[in-house]
Design a protein around this motif. Sequence first.
Motif, PDB file in Angstrom:
ATOM      1  N   LEU A 293      56.450  16.164 -21.132  1.00 13.69           N
ATOM      2  CA  LEU A 293      55.421  16.039 -20.109  1.00 13.69           C
ATOM      3  C   LEU A 293      54.056  16.276 -20.737  1.00 13.69           C
ATOM      4  CD1 LEU A 293      57.950  17.878 -18.407  1.00 13.69           C
ATOM      5  CD2 LEU A 293      56.628  16.675 -16.677  1.00 13.69           C
ATOM      6  N   SER A 294      53.201  15.249 -20.690  1.00  9.62           N
ATOM      7  CA  SER A 294      51.881  15.348 -21.303  1.00  9.62           C
ATOM      8  C   SER A 294      50.954  14.367 -20.604  1.00  9.62           C
ATOM      9  CB  SER A 294      51.954  15.022 -22.800  1.00  9.62           C
ATOM     10  OG  SER A 294      52.146  13.636 -22.990  1.00  9.62           O
ATOM     11  N   SER A 295      49.714  14.328 -21.070  1.00  9.13           N
ATOM     12  CA  SER A 295      48.747  13.346 -20.587  1.00  9.13           C
ATOM     13  C   SER A 295      48.457  12.332 -21.676  1.00  9.13           C
ATOM     14  CB  SER A 295      47.465  14.043 -20.129  1.00  9.13           C
ATOM     15  OG  SER A 295      47.712  14.836 -18.992  1.00  9.13           O
ATOM     16  N   GLY A 296      49.496  11.939 -22.391  1.00  7.32           N
ATOM     17  CA  GLY A 296      49.353  10.964 -23.462  1.00  7.32           C
ATOM     18  C   GLY A 296      49.110  11.630 -24.792  1.00  7.32           C
ATOM     19  N   VAL A 297      49.361  10.891 -25.854  1.00  8.89           N
ATOM     20  CA  VAL A 297      49.109  11.354 -27.213  1.00  8.89           C
ATOM     21  C   VAL A 297      47.935  10.563 -27.750  1.00  8.89           C
ATOM     22  CG1 VAL A 297      50.039  11.603 -29.538  1.00  8.89           C
ATOM     23  CG2 VAL A 297      51.524  11.966 -27.556  1.00  8.89           C
ATOM     24  N   GLN A 298      46.796  11.212 -27.851  1.00 10.54           N
ATOM     25  CA  GLN A 298      45.568  10.545 -28.266  1.00 10.54           C
ATOM     26  C   GLN A 298      45.536  10.399 -29.782  1.00 10.54           C
ATOM     27  OE1 GLN A 298      43.029   9.119 -26.514  1.00 10.54           O
ATOM     28  NE2 GLN A 298      42.451   8.422 -28.548  1.00 10.54           N
ATOM     29  N   LYS A 299      45.168   9.234 -30.251  1.00 10.09           N
ATOM     30  CA  LYS A 299      45.025   8.993 -31.682  1.00 10.09           C
ATOM     31  C   LYS A 299      43.545   9.030 -32.038  1.00 10.09           C
ATOM     32  CE  LYS A 299      49.128   6.086 -32.200  1.00 10.09           C
ATOM     33  NZ  LYS A 299      49.619   4.756 -32.611  1.00 10.09           N
ATOM     34  N   ALA A 327      51.797  12.858 -17.112  1.00 10.53           N
ATOM     35  CA  ALA A 327      51.520  13.755 -15.988  1.00 10.53           C
ATOM     36  C   ALA A 327      50.301  13.332 -15.185  1.00 10.53           C
ATOM     37  CB  ALA A 327      51.336  15.188 -16.501  1.00 10.53           C
ATOM     38  N   ARG A 328      49.540  12.384 -15.665  1.00 16.43           N
ATOM     39  CA  ARG A 328      48.373  11.925 -14.910  1.00 16.43           C
ATOM     40  C   ARG A 328      48.778  11.058 -13.732  1.00 16.43           C
ATOM     41  NH1 ARG A 328      45.366   9.646 -20.184  1.00 16.43           N
ATOM     42  NH2 ARG A 328      47.516   8.913 -20.448  1.00 16.43           N
ATOM     43  N   GLY A 329      50.015  10.560 -13.742  1.00 11.91           N
ATOM     44  CA  GLY A 329      50.476   9.723 -12.644  1.00 11.91           C
ATOM     45  C   GLY A 329      49.762   8.388 -12.629  1.00 11.91           C
ATOM     46  N   LEU A 330      49.682   7.804 -11.452  1.00 12.39           N
ATOM     47  CA  LEU A 330      49.005   6.515 -11.292  1.00 12.39           C
ATOM     48  C   LEU A 330      47.502   6.751 -11.319  1.00 12.39           C
ATOM     49  CD1 LEU A 330      49.281   3.479 -10.816  1.00 12.39           C
ATOM     50  CD2 LEU A 330      49.312   3.946  -8.354  1.00 12.39           C
ATOM     51  N   SER A 331      46.848   6.242 -12.356  1.00  7.07           N
ATOM     52  CA  SER A 331      45.427   6.520 -12.566  1.00  7.07           C
ATOM     53  C   SER A 331      44.599   5.274 -12.307  1.00  7.07           C
ATOM     54  CB  SER A 331      45.180   7.008 -14.003  1.00  7.07           C
ATOM     55  OG  SER A 331      45.925   8.179 -14.280  1.00  7.07           O
ATOM     56  N   LEU A 381      58.143   7.227 -18.458  1.00  3.09           N
ATOM     57  CA  LEU A 381      57.665   7.071 -17.081  1.00  3.09           C
ATOM     58  C   LEU A 381      56.145   7.099 -17.112  1.00  3.09           C
ATOM     59  CD1 LEU A 381      58.397   6.911 -14.027  1.00  3.09           C
ATOM     60  CD2 LEU A 381      58.044   9.384 -13.964  1.00  3.09           C
ATOM     61  N   LEU A 382      55.540   5.940 -16.853  1.00  9.42           N
ATOM     62  CA  LEU A 382      54.091   5.804 -16.888  1.00  9.42           C
ATOM     63  C   LEU A 382      53.606   5.278 -15.551  1.00  9.42           C
ATOM     64  CD1 LEU A 382      53.871   3.994 -20.365  1.00  9.42           C
ATOM     65  CD2 LEU A 382      53.867   6.456 -19.931  1.00  9.42           C
ATOM     66  N   ASP A 383      52.418   5.678 -15.162  1.00 12.19           N
ATOM     67  CA  ASP A 383      51.747   5.152 -13.963  1.00 12.19           C
ATOM     68  C   ASP A 383      52.600   5.341 -12.703  1.00 12.19           C
ATOM     69  OD1 ASP A 383      49.667   4.282 -15.624  1.00 12.19           O
ATOM     70  OD2 ASP A 383      50.698   2.393 -16.024  1.00 12.19           O
ATOM     71  N   SER A 384      53.159   6.525 -12.537  1.00 14.99           N
ATOM     72  CA  SER A 384      53.924   6.846 -11.334  1.00 14.99           C
ATOM     73  C   SER A 384      53.576   8.259 -10.897  1.00 14.99           C
ATOM     74  CB  SER A 384      55.429   6.732 -11.590  1.00 14.99           C
ATOM     75  OG  SER A 384      56.161   7.142 -10.448  1.00 14.99           O
ATOM     76  N   THR A 388      59.449  13.077 -10.945  1.00 13.98           N
ATOM     77  CA  THR A 388      60.883  13.374 -10.995  1.00 13.98           C
ATOM     78  C   THR A 388      61.702  12.129 -11.319  1.00 13.98           C
ATOM     79  OG1 THR A 388      61.100  13.028  -8.598  1.00 13.98           O
ATOM     80  CG2 THR A 388      60.647  15.275  -9.370  1.00 13.98           C
ATOM     81  N   LEU A 389      61.132  10.926 -11.136  1.00 18.53           N
ATOM     82  CA  LEU A 389      61.871   9.708 -11.470  1.00 18.53           C
ATOM     83  C   LEU A 389      62.214   9.663 -12.948  1.00 18.53           C
ATOM     84  CD1 LEU A 389      59.928   7.022  -9.367  1.00 18.53           C
ATOM     85  CD2 LEU A 389      62.129   8.099  -8.847  1.00 18.53           C
ATOM     86  N   GLY A 390      61.304  10.127 -13.790  1.00 17.26           N
ATOM     87  CA  GLY A 390      61.577  10.159 -15.220  1.00 17.26           C
ATOM     88  C   GLY A 390      62.632  11.180 -15.591  1.00 17.26           C
TER      89      GLY A 390
END
Length: 764
Positions: A293-299, A327-331, A381-384, A388-390
Amino acid sequence: MNFLRRNAKAPTPDVGRAPSPAADAPVGPFSKTRRPSRFRIAVCAALLAVSGGFAQAPQPPLPGTQSRPSRATFSTTANVVIVNVSVLDKDGKPILDLTKNDFQLYEDGKLQTLQSMELEKLDTKPLPVFQSAETEPKPPEPKGYNPDLEKNKTQTLAKFQDRRLVAFLFDFSSMQPSEQVRARDAAATFVKKQLTTSDMVSIMVFGSDLKTVLDFTSDRDLILTTLQKFRIGDSSELAAMGDTGADSQDVSGQFVVDDTEFNIFNTDRKLIALEDAARKLSVYPEKKALIYLSSGVQKTGVDNQSQLRVTVNTAVKSNVAFYPIDARGLSALVPGGDATQAAPVGTNLYSGAAHNTVRANFDNQQETLYTLADDTGGKALLDSNDLTLGMTQVQKDMGSYYILSYASTNTAMDGRYRKIDVKLSPRIAALKPKLDYRRGYYGPSTFARLAGADKEAQLQSAVQSDNPITDLPMAVEVDYFRLDRLKYFVPVSVRIPGRALVLKNKGSKQATELDFIGEIFDARDRVAAQVRDTIPLKLSAEVAGAVARKQIQYDTGFTLPPGKYRLKFVARENGEGKTGTFETPFVIPDLSSGGALRVSSAIFSNQREPVKQQIATAEKDKKLLKQNPLIDSAGDKIVPNITRVFRPGQNLLVYLEVYDPTVPENMPENFRMTAITANLAFYSQDAKVLETQPIHANRLNQDRPNVLPLNLQLPVNQLKPGRYTCQVNVIDELGKKFAFPRTSLVVLADRPAPATPTGKPSGL
């Protein structure tokens, strides 16, 4: 200090250098052996990578025998390989009545003898909805469960029969407080409503380091209590990146005090944490799912694609599937920016450039999550907004399966990739079942057993292998400077922690050797340039001690035309054979066209060194030295600060070049003048905290037509400890053009002087 180099048979036009010691600066200099690259088809990189893992154990001596000190003792090792196989019928239901005789397992086409076969029968029926700790019925403990196991970590790990092992990893270093709440609540909802009788949950967190806060358990009350203990707001990305002290302990063992620069500003940190989490789970032979669970891995900063590949390979070896959840869900990305960031300035808001940059940055973060899942057999699981679906996807993917183990008949320590094939007996094969299992692994290798030719083959193989080795930490910077319309000088700088060197006594000196090999590939994946260097080091005891506390920096350079490229660089220390791999794409823009102000890469440094001191006894390639823009007319070289980490007492040096600045018409060739203004601006949390006085430059380089060099400087003491975005403002006043290159950097707190036996700081 000078280090002699051995003469090369055929020197190439590219050279590499490293600086001499300075306060808090890389240790050098290096002189080196240049050998022509000889790339050939070789074995895969030597890296232990097994589907389930290796176990090595010496065979006991024969009964009645006695060992004597004067005689050699011989022993054998057995490489035990574990393969998990799921067998589904044509309807997608697991087949659960197979025996060991129903399986045939082949390694590289050779039939292997199975040592064991066990069925892991997993249930998918959820437990009753959680009510409270007093009324919650607890599922039975796993077979062979030892209650003292949690108290005594030195005991042999119990086997979790018929259990689905699910590990949660909360990356708090990347999540804002609202996202931390959303991730925690989603995990709690999953535990309350979706946990099955087969599920066992472990919880890890990553802030400044990776910690396991709860080992595998089926106690829902204990799991929920652990989740509720999270301190929301801790370990946010800003707090982690702005930490100005040395890193706290890290279970991976890759971060130590003298590697502070690598810890704070190396974007591999999250990937290394995932790699270490997978390695921790490798002790369990069962399938494992790691919900990340994260808010993406920034490069950003130092981007090492090899670390991403190593993380994936470690997960495959450990039989861990990643299930990343954003964890940002649908942004919804607002074109003008939301309230969490400053509004864009200039024309970017109206041209769409600002929104495209934000969109590309967001997609880049999610792309890494998708790669982690896809390459390890999991799902992202992205943009949701329903996180819990993931988590429930893990239960759908991990059904019943068989655990097969065998002792490989291949005892070679060659590091080659070994292919695995699993076949079923004719009576089962007639049902046309679907098999799912790991298709192979990388065999082990031992550097000490390799001969000289084999060591060279191993190094060449490391460049070509899809299974990179990252035992040796590395940071790499690639820059570009225009020499003419179709020719650019590309300096490449490599930094390695000095503690990674294994020095051995050689007379009154301590000696070791470093090997470097690198290749640059063009857009068609053809080799555009290459380098192969061997650097012997003989150090006095005093210098060797300084090396262990600092960093080693190696510099080399290439000449290339504009275009898209990919760099793959491998370094190896020849004490223990630790090898590091760094891979990254880069672009050399065409600076001979376009309406914007044309500038080179901006070099950030805290050190200048005389060239004579760096290559004192080496033959000088005067032509190439003259081409290198980082060497000024006085013979001093700017040493790039790769990690962008600075300390009080240092000077922040910035060097860049402006190409084709506007020059008034009818001006004599020997008196060509322009009007360029430049300064530095520092931002923290999108607020400007410092801006330097502008400098005015108008004199073009006499040796390089239409080139104006810029040198800016700032005492680091003017900045408080923390993380900053540094923007270089360059304005062509005559041509009404501008450029604003940016980079991130970190200022550390001043470290106190070491205490003497009297308790007072040394030097007083």
